[in-house]
Design a protein around this motif. Structure first.
Motif, mmCIF file in Angstrom:
data_model
loop_
_atom_site.group_PDB
_atom_site.id
_atom_site.type_symbol
_atom_site.label_atom_id
_atom_site.label_comp_id
_atom_site.label_asym_id
_atom_site.label_seq_id
_atom_site.Cartn_x
_atom_site.Cartn_y
_atom_site.Cartn_z
ATOM 1 N N ASP A 137 -5.194 78.336 4.360
ATOM 2 C CA ASP A 137 -5.951 77.930 5.555
ATOM 3 C C ASP A 137 -7.402 77.783 5.136
ATOM 4 O O ASP A 137 -7.902 78.584 4.335
ATOM 5 C CB ASP A 137 -5.815 78.973 6.665
ATOM 6 C CG ASP A 137 -6.272 78.446 8.021
ATOM 7 O OD1 ASP A 137 -7.484 78.176 8.173
ATOM 8 O OD2 ASP A 137 -5.429 78.292 8.917
ATOM 9 N N ASP B 219 -1.534 76.060 6.984
ATOM 10 C CA ASP B 219 -2.078 75.219 8.044
ATOM 11 C C ASP B 219 -1.803 73.749 7.716
ATOM 12 O O ASP B 219 -1.435 73.412 6.579
ATOM 13 C CB ASP B 219 -3.589 75.483 8.166
ATOM 14 C CG ASP B 219 -4.198 74.876 9.434
ATOM 15 O OD1 ASP B 219 -3.432 74.472 10.341
ATOM 16 O OD2 ASP B 219 -5.429 74.796 9.512
ATOM 17 N N ASP C 228 -4.128 68.025 2.760
ATOM 18 C CA ASP C 228 -3.648 68.648 3.995
ATOM 19 C C ASP C 228 -2.247 69.234 3.828
ATOM 20 O O ASP C 228 -1.637 69.162 2.757
ATOM 21 C CB ASP C 228 -3.693 67.655 5.162
ATOM 22 C CG ASP C 228 -2.771 66.454 4.962
ATOM 23 O OD1 ASP C 228 -1.817 66.545 4.172
ATOM 24 O OD2 ASP C 228 -3.004 65.420 5.621
ATOM 25 N N SER D 277 0.046 76.398 12.637
ATOM 26 C CA SER D 277 -0.903 75.388 13.085
ATOM 27 C C SER D 277 -1.212 75.523 14.565
ATOM 28 O O SER D 277 -0.464 76.150 15.318
ATOM 29 C CB SER D 277 -0.331 73.995 12.800
ATOM 30 O OG SER D 277 -1.149 72.976 13.320
ATOM 31 N N LYS E 181 -0.508 78.993 16.110
ATOM 32 C CA LYS E 181 -1.440 80.052 15.725
ATOM 33 C C LYS E 181 -1.613 81.133 16.795
ATOM 34 O O LYS E 181 -2.241 82.148 16.531
ATOM 35 C CB LYS E 181 -2.796 79.454 15.353
ATOM 36 C CG LYS E 181 -2.789 78.805 13.979
ATOM 37 C CD LYS E 181 -4.167 78.389 13.518
ATOM 38 C CE LYS E 181 -4.118 77.872 12.084
ATOM 39 N NZ LYS E 181 -5.437 77.417 11.604
#
Length: 226
Positions: A17, A63, A70, A91, A113
């Protein structure tokens, strides 16, 4: 010997993350959980790739939105290079398109999250054993959407194209397949050549066919002609 067995039973987790405070919070949560150990952390997919060859990992808790690389790209890389390592996405994104895309990339689970510690640990254990996991909130959201009166399943594009053709257009498509010209078709169905040309253009637009050969192929494929 007992300690060695306990170490072997530990699920080794790597946190990925770009926010240090998020990683610190997750570490604090997992520290209280038996059988789970955080063995590494990274701020993005690129750092994860550099880290993975240096340690043993069972589950990547990752994440999606991160700089440099990404979660989608990182998941695909892990699936290709480290297939034994499981990916559990964590996420804030709860849209179905993101969820579907990351599962297509090879993810084994998806958590939001706002997930609690118990569900997070449960998900880690499930994916570590080779299962798949979708957090309860997303599951209930999808269920409510399916139950909604306004819900319409995604249509098969080819089926929709066939339904979009009118009876007259299907009739003209059959005559095109028989090799008739626009003028001959007009005479056969008792209409003007201009009307046939308009119908023909509509058929091309609806079927995405670029020429007569493609139209005939489409008609055979859909069983309009045999």
């Amino acid at each position: 010997m007992a300690e060695t067995m306990q170490e072997q039973d530990l699920i080794k987790v790597v946190l990925v993350d770009d926010h240090t405070i998020i990683r610190d919070g997750i570490k604090a949560l997992l520290r209280e959980s038996d059988g789970v150990s955080v063995v590494g952390e990274a701020g993005n997919g690129r750092e994860l790739i550099d880290l993975l060859p240096t340690l043993e990992a069972d589950v990547i808790l990752m994440d999606i939105n991160m700089p440099e690389m990404d979660g989608f790209e990182a998941t695909s890389y892990i699936q290709e290079r480290f297939p034994q390592v499981k990916v559990l996405v964590l996420s804030m994104l709860d849209h179905e398109s993101y969820i579907a895309k990351v599962f297509d990339a090879g993810a084994n689970g998806y958590l939001l999250k706002n997930t609690g510690r118990e569900e997070m640990v449960c998900a880690i254990r499930i994916v570590a054993k080779g299962g798949r996991y979708l957090c309860s909130e997303i599951g209930f959201n999808l269920l409510n959407k399916l139950k909604s009166p306004s819900f319409k399943p995604a249509e098969n594009t080819e089926e929709k194209q066939t339904r979009d053709l009118s009876q007259r257009e299907i009739e003209i498509l059959k005559l095109i397949a028989d090799g008739l010209t626009n003028a001959e078709i007009a005479d056969k169905i008792f209409t003007s050549k201009r009307t046939v040309e308009t119908h023909r253009q509509n058929i091309i637009e609806k079927t995405k066919a670029k020429n007569t050969a493609a139209l005939i192929k489409y008609a055979i494929g859909k069983g309009i002609i045999s």
